[in-house]
Design a protein around this motif. Structure first.
Motif, PDB file in Angstrom:
ATOM      1  N   VAL A   1     -49.876  10.487 -14.623  1.00 58.90           N
ATOM      2  CA  VAL A   1     -49.287  10.020 -13.376  1.00 58.90           C
ATOM      3  C   VAL A   1     -48.388  11.102 -12.793  1.00 58.90           C
ATOM      4  O   VAL A   1     -47.594  11.727 -13.513  1.00 58.90           O
ATOM      5  CB  VAL A   1     -48.466   8.730 -13.603  1.00 58.90           C
ATOM      6  N   ILE A   2     -48.527  11.342 -11.499  1.00 55.16           N
ATOM      7  CA  ILE A   2     -47.599  12.233 -10.803  1.00 55.16           C
ATOM      8  C   ILE A   2     -46.214  11.587 -10.850  1.00 55.16           C
ATOM      9  O   ILE A   2     -46.080  10.365 -10.702  1.00 55.16           O
ATOM     10  CB  ILE A   2     -48.052  12.437  -9.340  1.00 55.16           C
ATOM     11  N   PRO A   3     -45.135  12.355 -11.095  1.00 52.28           N
ATOM     12  CA  PRO A   3     -43.806  11.753 -11.319  1.00 52.28           C
ATOM     13  C   PRO A   3     -43.361  10.739 -10.276  1.00 52.28           C
ATOM     14  O   PRO A   3     -42.752   9.726 -10.623  1.00 52.28           O
ATOM     15  CB  PRO A   3     -42.882  12.972 -11.355  1.00 52.28           C
ATOM     16  N   ASP A   4     -43.656  10.973  -8.997  1.00 53.63           N
ATOM     17  CA  ASP A   4     -43.253  10.017  -7.964  1.00 53.63           C
ATOM     18  C   ASP A   4     -44.422   9.148  -7.513  1.00 53.63           C
ATOM     19  O   ASP A   4     -44.423   8.600  -6.411  1.00 53.63           O
ATOM     20  CB  ASP A   4     -42.640  10.742  -6.764  1.00 53.63           C
ATOM     21  N   GLY A   5     -45.425   9.002  -8.398  1.00 49.51           N
ATOM     22  CA  GLY A   5     -46.631   8.264  -8.039  1.00 49.51           C
ATOM     23  C   GLY A   5     -46.368   6.820  -7.658  1.00 49.51           C
ATOM     24  O   GLY A   5     -46.934   6.308  -6.688  1.00 49.51           O
ATOM     25  N   LEU A   6     -45.508   6.146  -8.406  1.00 53.85           N
ATOM     26  CA  LEU A   6     -45.236   4.739  -8.103  1.00 53.85           C
ATOM     27  C   LEU A   6     -44.491   4.605  -6.783  1.00 53.85           C
ATOM     28  O   LEU A   6     -44.743   3.667  -6.012  1.00 53.85           O
ATOM     29  CB  LEU A   6     -44.437   4.100  -9.241  1.00 53.85           C
ATOM     30  N   ALA A   7     -43.595   5.520  -6.505  1.00 55.51           N
ATOM     31  CA  ALA A   7     -42.880   5.494  -5.222  1.00 55.51           C
ATOM     32  C   ALA A   7     -43.858   5.691  -4.068  1.00 55.51           C
ATOM     33  O   ALA A   7     -43.746   5.031  -3.021  1.00 55.51           O
ATOM     34  CB  ALA A   7     -41.802   6.569  -5.203  1.00 55.51           C
ATOM     35  N   LYS A   8     -44.840   6.588  -4.260  1.00 51.31           N
ATOM     36  CA  LYS A   8     -45.840   6.817  -3.210  1.00 51.31           C
ATOM     37  C   LYS A   8     -46.663   5.569  -2.952  1.00 51.31           C
ATOM     38  O   LYS A   8     -46.929   5.208  -1.799  1.00 51.31           O
ATOM     39  CB  LYS A   8     -46.754   7.978  -3.610  1.00 51.31           C
ATOM     40  N   MET A   9     -47.105   4.908  -4.008  1.00 47.37           N
ATOM     41  CA  MET A   9     -47.882   3.687  -3.829  1.00 47.37           C
ATOM     42  C   MET A   9     -47.030   2.587  -3.211  1.00 47.37           C
ATOM     43  O   MET A   9     -47.492   1.816  -2.368  1.00 47.37           O
ATOM     44  CB  MET A   9     -48.451   3.228  -5.175  1.00 47.37           C
ATOM     45  N   GLY A  10     -45.775   2.545  -3.624  1.00 46.60           N
ATOM     46  CA  GLY A  10     -44.868   1.519  -3.116  1.00 46.60           C
ATOM     47  C   GLY A  10     -44.620   1.611  -1.625  1.00 46.60           C
ATOM     48  O   GLY A  10     -44.303   0.600  -0.978  1.00 46.60           O
ATOM     49  N   ARG A  11     -44.774   2.800  -1.058  1.00 46.08           N
ATOM     50  CA  ARG A  11     -44.573   2.947   0.382  1.00 46.08           C
ATOM     51  C   ARG A  11     -45.606   2.153   1.180  1.00 46.08           C
ATOM     52  O   ARG A  11     -45.351   1.769   2.326  1.00 46.08           O
ATOM     53  CB  ARG A  11     -44.639   4.428   0.774  1.00 46.08           C
ATOM     54  N   TRP A  12     -46.768   1.923   0.567  1.00 45.17           N
ATOM     55  CA  TRP A  12     -47.842   1.205   1.261  1.00 45.17           C
ATOM     56  C   TRP A  12     -47.855  -0.281   0.921  1.00 45.17           C
ATOM     57  O   TRP A  12     -48.569  -1.053   1.572  1.00 45.17           O
ATOM     58  CB  TRP A  12     -49.188   1.837   0.912  1.00 45.17           C
ATOM     59  N   ALA A  13     -47.098  -0.657  -0.101  1.00 47.54           N
ATOM     60  CA  ALA A  13     -47.120  -2.043  -0.569  1.00 47.54           C
ATOM     61  C   ALA A  13     -46.699  -3.072   0.483  1.00 47.54           C
ATOM     62  O   ALA A  13     -47.244  -4.180   0.490  1.00 47.54           O
ATOM     63  CB  ALA A  13     -46.254  -2.178  -1.822  1.00 47.54           C
ATOM     64  N   PRO A  14     -45.752  -2.776   1.377  1.00 46.94           N
ATOM     65  CA  PRO A  14     -45.419  -3.784   2.397  1.00 46.94           C
ATOM     66  C   PRO A  14     -46.543  -4.052   3.398  1.00 46.94           C
ATOM     67  O   PRO A  14     -46.517  -5.066   4.085  1.00 46.94           O
ATOM     68  CB  PRO A  14     -44.196  -3.167   3.100  1.00 46.94           C
ATOM     69  N   ARG A  15     -47.544  -3.149   3.468  1.00 45.40           N
ATOM     70  CA  ARG A  15     -48.597  -3.293   4.471  1.00 45.40           C
ATOM     71  C   ARG A  15     -49.910  -3.819   3.910  1.00 45.40           C
ATOM     72  O   ARG A  15     -50.647  -4.515   4.609  1.00 45.40           O
ATOM     73  CB  ARG A  15     -48.851  -1.934   5.145  1.00 45.40           C
ATOM     74  N   PHE A  16     -50.235  -3.444   2.670  1.00 49.47           N
ATOM     75  CA  PHE A  16     -51.548  -3.768   2.108  1.00 49.47           C
ATOM     76  C   PHE A  16     -51.399  -4.363   0.712  1.00 49.47           C
ATOM     77  O   PHE A  16     -50.376  -4.177   0.049  1.00 49.47           O
ATOM     78  CB  PHE A  16     -52.425  -2.512   2.048  1.00 49.47           C
ATOM     79  N   LYS A  17     -52.462  -5.042   0.262  1.00 51.94           N
ATOM     80  CA  LYS A  17     -52.420  -5.680  -1.048  1.00 51.94           C
ATOM     81  C   LYS A  17     -53.507  -5.174  -2.006  1.00 51.94           C
ATOM     82  O   LYS A  17     -53.558  -5.619  -3.148  1.00 51.94           O
ATOM     83  CB  LYS A  17     -52.545  -7.200  -0.898  1.00 51.94           C
ATOM     84  N   SER A  18     -54.332  -4.269  -1.558  1.00 52.44           N
ATOM     85  CA  SER A  18     -55.331  -3.628  -2.414  1.00 52.44           C
ATOM     86  C   SER A  18     -55.388  -2.168  -2.007  1.00 52.44           C
ATOM     87  O   SER A  18     -55.901  -1.834  -0.935  1.00 52.44           O
ATOM     88  CB  SER A  18     -56.703  -4.300  -2.247  1.00 52.44           C
ATOM     89  N   ILE A  19     -54.854  -1.296  -2.850  1.00 51.32           N
ATOM     90  CA  ILE A  19     -54.595   0.093  -2.474  1.00 51.32           C
ATOM     91  C   ILE A  19     -55.145   1.027  -3.543  1.00 51.32           C
ATOM     92  O   ILE A  19     -54.977   0.790  -4.744  1.00 51.32           O
ATOM     93  CB  ILE A  19     -53.086   0.343  -2.315  1.00 51.32           C
ATOM     94  N   GLN A  20     -55.790   2.095  -3.103  1.00 48.20           N
ATOM     95  CA  GLN A  20     -56.261   3.135  -4.011  1.00 48.20           C
ATOM     96  C   GLN A  20     -55.612   4.444  -3.611  1.00 48.20           C
ATOM     97  O   GLN A  20     -55.665   4.833  -2.433  1.00 48.20           O
ATOM     98  CB  GLN A  20     -57.781   3.273  -3.925  1.00 48.20           C
TER      99      GLN A  20
END
Length: 328
Positions: A109-128
């Motif tokens: 995992v890239i160190p800030d990977g979860l933060a990057k995914m979290g930026r999209w979490a308020p908009r979408f519910k299935s993210i790759q």
């Protein structure tokens, strides 16, 4: 299903990992999670009955991964990636996780990977998210399928526009980031696949319930080198006899889902199956330089007929709305 408007809390996320006899790769992945900032609330490791030192490796990280809670599930038999991800999803869901991030043991995992995914979490519910290949190059994942044929579109555009995302109708368990609401509606991944096509189908099911997207965020890096045939624009990976068998057999499972959901077209789906068979022949000849293995493709087709004719067969059911703890 409408897009989520809730803010993302990393503590509500669970990373679910499936591993089998690759403790060295698993150790590298857990080390990368140790370096993450922020970290998830839980880390679930599903061990497919490994006979190496996987258990000892996992236990050595229990304190190192704090404040995340490490949950270890060692299965009695090898259920394949499909069974492992089904179990990992089940455990994460029952932990009350709002977000579930799936991955194999051969990535980091890239160190800030979860933060990057979290930026999209308020908009979408299935993210790759995106990932780097073993050599550091940008890995291209086939994020669109030709639905009625049930096969990936290999030349869907790789670039992103200013929006930073593209709609997808597929899925990959090497990085799928999915909300529990979607999991509740479509159920757990189907363990009957054992390997292959399981994540594509699951992503397709998710895309029928919500807007699924691939985002222009590099969050994973592959740590295992795979033999490939470089075709210039794309590449073709080496395979195995087991993969060849399940690639063909599991077409019957996709067919059963398609029939149940009213999207099955026998001509187009049959064309997709024929193209899959041809692709595997090309893989044998140009990547592995042999024609041995063709019998496994034929055996998969034969056993798939049994699944197609099994009148007792049913798709995976949705999860009950009361199943699992309430999201934290």
């Amino acid at each position: 299903m409408t897009p989520s408007t809730e803010m993302f809390d990393p503590a509500t996320a669970t990373i679910a990992i499936v591993t089998f006899n690759r403790s060295n790769l698993l150790s590298r992945l857990l080390e990368s999670i140790e370096r993450m900032d922020p970290k998830p609330g839980h880390i679930v490791v599903v061990d497919n009955a490994s006979v190496d030192d996987t258990t000892e490796v996992v236990e050595s990280f229990r304190e190192r991964l704090a404040p995340s809670q490490l949950v270890y599930r060692r299965l009695e038999t090898n259920t394949g990636g499909s069974g492992g991800f089904s179990e990992g999803m089940r455990v994460a869901y029952e932990l009350g996780s709002t977000w579930i991030w799936l991955m194999d043991d051969d990535v980091e995992v890239i160190p800030d990977g979860l933060a990057k995914m979290g930026r999209w979490a308020p908009r979408f519910k299935s993210i790759q998210g995106r990932r780097y290949d073993y050599d550091g190059s940008e890995f291209y994942w086939q994020y669109r399928i030709a639905e009625r044929m049930g096969i990936p579109i290999p030349f869907a555009p790789a670039g992103f526009d200013e929006s930073g995302y593209k709609p997808m109708n597929s899925g990959c368990f090497e990085g799928m980031f999915i909300h529990r609401d979607v999991v509740r509606e479509i159920g757990l991944p189907d363990p009957r696949f054992f390997i292959y096509w399981d994540d594509q189908l699951y992503g397709w099911l998710a895309s029928r319930k919500t807007q699924s997207v691939i985002v222009d965020e590099f969050v994973l890096r592959r740590t295992r080198e795979i033999k490939q045939w470089d075709m210039g624009i794309r590449h073709l990976n080496a395979s195995s006899n087991a993969y060849r068998y399940y690639i063909m057999r599991n077409r019957a499972i996709i067919k059963r889902y398609y029939r149940a959901l009213g999207v099955y077209n026998p001509v187009l789906f049959g064309l997709g199956t024929f193209m899959t068979f041809c692709k595997e022949l090309i893989r044998l000849i140009f990547v592995e330089r042999t024609i041995r293995g063709t019998s496994n493709l034929l055996r998969g087709i034969r056993d798939g007929r049994k699944i197609a004719n099994d009148r007792s067969w049913q798709p995976m059911p949705p999860l009950a709305t009361t199943s699992g703890s309430a999201p934290r």
